[in-house]
Design a protein around this motif. Structure first.
Motif, PDB file in Angstrom:
ATOM      1  N   ALA A 187       0.832  -1.212   0.000  1.00  0.00           N
ATOM      2  CA  ALA A 187       0.000   0.000   0.000  1.00  0.00           C
ATOM      3  C   ALA A 187       0.863   1.257   0.000  1.00  0.00           C
ATOM      4  O   ALA A 187       0.534   2.242  -0.662  1.00  0.00           O
ATOM      5  CB  ALA A 187      -0.924  -0.012   1.214  1.00  0.00           C
ATOM      6  N   VAL A 188       1.982   1.210   0.728  1.00  0.00           N
ATOM      7  CA  VAL A 188       2.875   2.376   0.743  1.00  0.00           C
ATOM      8  C   VAL A 188       3.400   2.624  -0.676  1.00  0.00           C
ATOM      9  O   VAL A 188       3.380   3.752  -1.181  1.00  0.00           O
ATOM     10  CB  VAL A 188       4.048   2.158   1.735  1.00  0.00           C
ATOM     11  CG1 VAL A 188       5.091   3.252   1.590  1.00  0.00           C
ATOM     12  CG2 VAL A 188       3.525   2.116   3.167  1.00  0.00           C
ATOM     13  N   ARG A 189       3.843   1.520  -1.301  1.00  0.00           N
ATOM     14  CA  ARG A 189       4.370   1.662  -2.677  1.00  0.00           C
ATOM     15  C   ARG A 189       3.328   2.270  -3.606  1.00  0.00           C
ATOM     16  O   ARG A 189       3.634   3.070  -4.468  1.00  0.00           O
ATOM     17  CB  ARG A 189       4.767   0.287  -3.217  1.00  0.00           C
ATOM     18  CG  ARG A 189       6.019  -0.242  -2.604  1.00  0.00           C
ATOM     19  CD  ARG A 189       6.795  -1.165  -3.547  1.00  0.00           C
ATOM     20  NE  ARG A 189       7.954  -1.653  -2.829  1.00  0.00           N
ATOM     21  CZ  ARG A 189       7.985  -2.821  -2.174  1.00  0.00           C
ATOM     22  NH1 ARG A 189       6.934  -3.627  -2.200  1.00  0.00           N
ATOM     23  NH2 ARG A 189       9.061  -3.184  -1.520  1.00  0.00           N
ATOM     24  N   TYR A 215      -0.848  17.613   0.014  1.00  0.00           N
ATOM     25  CA  TYR A 215      -0.923  17.453   1.467  1.00  0.00           C
ATOM     26  C   TYR A 215      -1.880  16.310   1.815  1.00  0.00           C
ATOM     27  O   TYR A 215      -2.872  16.097   1.116  1.00  0.00           O
ATOM     28  CB  TYR A 215      -1.415  18.751   2.123  1.00  0.00           C
ATOM     29  CG  TYR A 215      -0.338  19.795   2.228  1.00  0.00           C
ATOM     30  CD1 TYR A 215       0.618  19.705   3.230  1.00  0.00           C
ATOM     31  CD2 TYR A 215      -0.281  20.860   1.333  1.00  0.00           C
ATOM     32  CE1 TYR A 215       1.621  20.661   3.324  1.00  0.00           C
ATOM     33  CE2 TYR A 215       0.712  21.806   1.423  1.00  0.00           C
ATOM     34  CZ  TYR A 215       1.664  21.702   2.429  1.00  0.00           C
ATOM     35  OH  TYR A 215       2.650  22.640   2.524  1.00  0.00           O
ATOM     36  N   PRO A 216      -1.581  15.607   2.909  1.00  0.00           N
ATOM     37  CA  PRO A 216      -2.481  14.517   3.350  1.00  0.00           C
ATOM     38  C   PRO A 216      -3.813  15.070   3.866  1.00  0.00           C
ATOM     39  O   PRO A 216      -3.945  16.263   4.114  1.00  0.00           O
ATOM     40  CB  PRO A 216      -1.712  13.865   4.501  1.00  0.00           C
ATOM     41  CG  PRO A 216      -0.339  14.426   4.487  1.00  0.00           C
ATOM     42  CD  PRO A 216      -0.402  15.738   3.779  1.00  0.00           C
ATOM     43  N   ASN A 217      -4.773  14.153   4.061  1.00  0.00           N
ATOM     44  CA  ASN A 217      -6.093  14.620   4.515  1.00  0.00           C
ATOM     45  C   ASN A 217      -6.308  14.476   6.024  1.00  0.00           C
ATOM     46  O   ASN A 217      -7.435  14.381   6.494  1.00  0.00           O
ATOM     47  CB  ASN A 217      -7.215  13.940   3.730  1.00  0.00           C
ATOM     48  CG  ASN A 217      -7.315  12.445   4.038  1.00  0.00           C
ATOM     49  OD1 ASN A 217      -6.595  11.937   4.898  1.00  0.00           O
ATOM     50  ND2 ASN A 217      -8.196  11.756   3.352  1.00  0.00           N
ATOM     51  N   ILE A 221      -9.462   9.065  16.255  1.00  0.00           N
ATOM     52  CA  ILE A 221      -8.381   9.973  15.844  1.00  0.00           C
ATOM     53  C   ILE A 221      -7.197   9.135  15.379  1.00  0.00           C
ATOM     54  O   ILE A 221      -7.035   7.988  15.833  1.00  0.00           O
ATOM     55  CB  ILE A 221      -7.973  10.929  16.990  1.00  0.00           C
ATOM     56  CG1 ILE A 221      -7.005  11.999  16.471  1.00  0.00           C
ATOM     57  CG2 ILE A 221      -7.368  10.176  18.180  1.00  0.00           C
ATOM     58  CD1 ILE A 221      -6.880  13.204  17.363  1.00  0.00           C
ATOM     59  N   THR A 222      -6.399   9.676  14.465  1.00  0.00           N
ATOM     60  CA  THR A 222      -5.182   8.981  14.038  1.00  0.00           C
ATOM     61  C   THR A 222      -4.014   9.947  14.196  1.00  0.00           C
ATOM     62  O   THR A 222      -4.211  11.159  14.286  1.00  0.00           O
ATOM     63  CB  THR A 222      -5.261   8.535  12.566  1.00  0.00           C
ATOM     64  OG1 THR A 222      -5.487   9.693  11.773  1.00  0.00           O
ATOM     65  CG2 THR A 222      -6.379   7.534  12.348  1.00  0.00           C
ATOM     66  N   GLY A 223      -2.820   9.404  14.215  1.00  0.00           N
ATOM     67  CA  GLY A 223      -1.661  10.281  14.345  1.00  0.00           C
ATOM     68  C   GLY A 223      -0.384   9.566  13.947  1.00  0.00           C
ATOM     69  O   GLY A 223      -0.402   8.365  13.634  1.00  0.00           O
ATOM     70  N   SER A 224       0.717  10.295  13.999  1.00  0.00           N
ATOM     71  CA  SER A 224       2.021   9.730  13.637  1.00  0.00           C
ATOM     72  C   SER A 224       2.533   8.884  14.799  1.00  0.00           C
ATOM     73  O   SER A 224       3.419   9.293  15.555  1.00  0.00           O
ATOM     74  CB  SER A 224       3.012  10.849  13.316  1.00  0.00           C
ATOM     75  OG  SER A 224       2.544  11.586  12.224  1.00  0.00           O
ATOM     76  N   PRO A 233      -2.275  19.451  11.489  1.00  0.00           N
ATOM     77  CA  PRO A 233      -3.337  19.097  10.538  1.00  0.00           C
ATOM     78  C   PRO A 233      -2.948  18.026   9.515  1.00  0.00           C
ATOM     79  O   PRO A 233      -3.817  17.325   9.010  1.00  0.00           O
ATOM     80  CB  PRO A 233      -3.634  20.425   9.845  1.00  0.00           C
ATOM     81  CG  PRO A 233      -2.465  21.309  10.132  1.00  0.00           C
ATOM     82  CD  PRO A 233      -1.888  20.867  11.424  1.00  0.00           C
ATOM     83  N   PHE A 234      -1.656  17.896   9.230  1.00  0.00           N
ATOM     84  CA  PHE A 234      -1.297  17.003   8.118  1.00  0.00           C
ATOM     85  C   PHE A 234      -0.687  15.681   8.552  1.00  0.00           C
ATOM     86  O   PHE A 234      -0.085  14.972   7.754  1.00  0.00           O
ATOM     87  CB  PHE A 234      -0.391  17.732   7.128  1.00  0.00           C
ATOM     88  CG  PHE A 234      -1.075  18.927   6.546  1.00  0.00           C
ATOM     89  CD1 PHE A 234      -2.282  18.783   5.869  1.00  0.00           C
ATOM     90  CD2 PHE A 234      -0.546  20.191   6.702  1.00  0.00           C
ATOM     91  CE1 PHE A 234      -2.936  19.886   5.341  1.00  0.00           C
ATOM     92  CE2 PHE A 234      -1.187  21.299   6.183  1.00  0.00           C
ATOM     93  CZ  PHE A 234      -2.393  21.147   5.506  1.00  0.00           C
ATOM     94  N   GLU A 235      -0.809  15.334   9.842  1.00  0.00           N
ATOM     95  CA  GLU A 235      -0.396  13.979  10.178  1.00  0.00           C
ATOM     96  C   GLU A 235      -1.634  13.115  10.329  1.00  0.00           C
ATOM     97  O   GLU A 235      -2.697  13.634  10.678  1.00  0.00           O
ATOM     98  CB  GLU A 235       0.488  13.938  11.443  1.00  0.00           C
ATOM     99  CG  GLU A 235      -0.216  14.332  12.717  1.00  0.00           C
ATOM    100  CD  GLU A 235       0.618  14.012  13.961  1.00  0.00           C
ATOM    101  OE1 GLU A 235       0.368  12.966  14.552  1.00  0.00           O
ATOM    102  OE2 GLU A 235       1.507  14.809  14.300  1.00  0.00           O
ATOM    103  N   PRO A 236      -1.570  11.849  10.026  1.00  0.00           N
ATOM    104  CA  PRO A 236      -0.417  11.097   9.550  1.00  0.00           C
ATOM    105  C   PRO A 236      -0.148  11.371   8.064  1.00  0.00           C
ATOM    106  O   PRO A 236      -0.991  11.921   7.368  1.00  0.00           O
ATOM    107  CB  PRO A 236      -0.861   9.641   9.759  1.00  0.00           C
ATOM    108  CG  PRO A 236      -2.362   9.688   9.620  1.00  0.00           C
ATOM    109  CD  PRO A 236      -2.783  11.013  10.173  1.00  0.00           C
ATOM    110  N   SER A 237       1.035  10.946   7.606  1.00  0.00           N
ATOM    111  CA  SER A 237       1.364  11.136   6.197  1.00  0.00           C
ATOM    112  C   SER A 237       0.487  10.226   5.338  1.00  0.00           C
ATOM    113  O   SER A 237      -0.090   9.257   5.832  1.00  0.00           O
ATOM    114  CB  SER A 237       2.835  10.799   5.955  1.00  0.00           C
ATOM    115  OG  SER A 237       3.009   9.394   6.010  1.00  0.00           O
ATOM    116  N   THR A 238       0.412  10.557   4.061  1.00  0.00           N
ATOM    117  CA  THR A 238      -0.422   9.766   3.143  1.00  0.00           C
ATOM    118  C   THR A 238       0.025   8.302   3.091  1.00  0.00           C
ATOM    119  O   THR A 238      -0.819   7.399   3.229  1.00  0.00           O
ATOM    120  CB  THR A 238      -0.388  10.404   1.733  1.00  0.00           C
ATOM    121  OG1 THR A 238      -0.793  11.768   1.876  1.00  0.00           O
ATOM    122  CG2 THR A 238      -1.294   9.678   0.759  1.00  0.00           C
ATOM    123  N   PRO A 239       1.323   8.002   2.916  1.00  0.00           N
ATOM    124  CA  PRO A 239       1.712   6.576   2.893  1.00  0.00           C
ATOM    125  C   PRO A 239       1.434   5.887   4.239  1.00  0.00           C
ATOM    126  O   PRO A 239       1.060   4.717   4.268  1.00  0.00           O
ATOM    127  CB  PRO A 239       3.218   6.610   2.611  1.00  0.00           C
ATOM    128  CG  PRO A 239       3.485   7.943   2.020  1.00  0.00           C
ATOM    129  CD  PRO A 239       2.468   8.879   2.598  1.00  0.00           C
TER     130      PRO A 239
END
Ligand SMILES: Cc1ncc(COP(=O)(O)O)c(C=O)c1O
Length: 367
Positions: free
Chosen positions: A51-53, A62-64, A85-88, A249-255
């Motif tokens: 999925a990362v690839r 920017y991520p959502n 909630i999600t985060g890095s 606002p932009f964490e987590p990253s898209t990958p």
């Protein structure tokens, strides 16, 4: 005038487990095993890697903010997206909880001998942190309940606990919750949830959706995605709404988000990771005891070993490094006479036991 407040000047930063490459370079070793950071010995979930690839072609955007993963988690756990909630990493969410809910005169309450990341975050905020001693390497929930005051704002509980590997039961938690006032927020850190979930006494916090409980979970451990930085949390929608105000606002990253979504469907990998840990737990627990070491029974993917003194711990840590095995001394966790060993593959566990045998023999010769 110093530029930093005194509590930052004296703050000891989080010191992660020694990286494999560092030891290879220092000692010129090629074969190094790291059993220091409770990482997954199988590597990452293959579906997550794929999925990362597949999610790198729009990195200019920017991520959502974790919206897609929040949606998937809400569906899977039968919650509203406003409860998720999600985060890095779950540690990032923990950091946001500290920033969002704690005022200057309020206190953090937790146990001695728990996750060092929480200690560092609380100290970095300069507030009072109250720690209650462990009881036989377990969280002493009745003593923690007795330590609650009107200033207590955050109560941190890790279940299973890192670094002891022990858990508190449904019965203990039910009783504890009866004495928690509504002004205190509980962080229920379930970083090792998947390893303990089969234990019938384990209080899966999804069955405890109190308004003042925030559950934290992570993809770092059983899904093997520690390097991706992706974790999540569940709570009452008002708590989540306030956390979202503070969260970057932009964490987590898209990958990272894509990795998390894919990992949730990687049931085969999850089963393999739990199974290899269960096998390793039996082998390593027995082998450590056979070496005469005092080992705490674990519900997670690591063992706590208690030695006679901090000097003993340091000696063992240094000697194991020489033999290409990295483990974790626990002074920063408040347990200076203890060390922690992550359960690895069978080959890694055997290498560790072999090295320990050598080190213990050496210490007989040169006391
Ligand atoms: C109890 C506990 N909570 C949180 C974390 C941090 O996890 P993450 O990688 O999701 O930030 C760890 C990592 O070791 C942990 O042991």
């Amino acid at each position: 005038m110093p530029l930093v407040p005194p509590y930052i000047e004296t703050l000891e930063p989080y010191k992660p487990g020694k990286p494999i490459r560092e030891l290879q370079e220092e000692l010129g070793l090629t074969d190094v095993v790291k059993l220091a950071s409770n990482e997954n010995p199988l590597g990452p979930s293959p579906l997550a890697v794929e999925a990362v690839r597949n999610n790198c072609s729009e990195l200019q955007l920017y991520p959502n903010g974790g919206l897609d993963l929040r949606q998937v988690l809400a569906e899977r756990f039968h919650l509203k997206i406003g409860n998720v909630i999600t985060g890095s990493g779950s540690e990032s969410i923990m950091s946001n909880i500290i920033r969002t809910f704690l005022a200057d005169n309020e206190e953090v309450l937790t146990s001695e001998g728990t996750f060092v990341g929480l200690y560092v975050l609380a100290r970095s905020r300069g507030v009072r942190m109250v720690t209650v001693p462990l009881r036989h390497y377990h969280f002493d929930l009745p003593a923690i309940a007795r330590a609650i005051t009107e200033k207590t704002k955050i109560i941190y509980l890790a279940n299973p606990n890192n670094p002891t590997g022990t858990l508190f039961t449904k019965k203990e938690f039910d009783l504890f919750m009866k004495s928690v006032p509504s002004h205190a927020l509980i962080i229920l850190d379930e970083a090792y949830f998947e390893y303990a979930a089969a234990n019938p006494e384990y209080p899966d916090s999804m069955e405890y959706r109190y308004d003042n409980v925030i559950t934290l979970r992570t993809f770092s451990k059983v899904y093997g995605l520690a390097g991706m930085r992706i974790g999540y949390g569940f709570a009452h929608d008002e708590l989540i709404a306030n956390l979202l105000k503070v969260k970057l606002p932009f964490e987590p990253s898209t990958p990272a988000q894509a990795a998390g979504i894919a990992a949730l469907d990687d049931n085969g990998f999850l089963a393999r990771a739990v199974a290899i840990n269960t096998e390793g737990k039996v082998f390593l627990g027995q082998a450590l005891e056979n070496l005469g070491l005092e080992v705490v029974p674990t519900e997670a993917n690591f063992f706590l070993v208690s030695l006679e003194s901090e000097q003993e711990v340091q000696r063992m840590y240094d000697a194991l490094l020489q033999l290409g095995v990295i483990i974790r001394p626990l002074r920063a966790f408040g347990l200076p006479h203890c060390l922690r060993i992550t359960i690895g593959t069978q080959a890694q566990n055997e290498k560790l036991i072999h090295a320990l045998r050598v080190v213990l023999e050496q210490s007989k010769v040169e006391p």
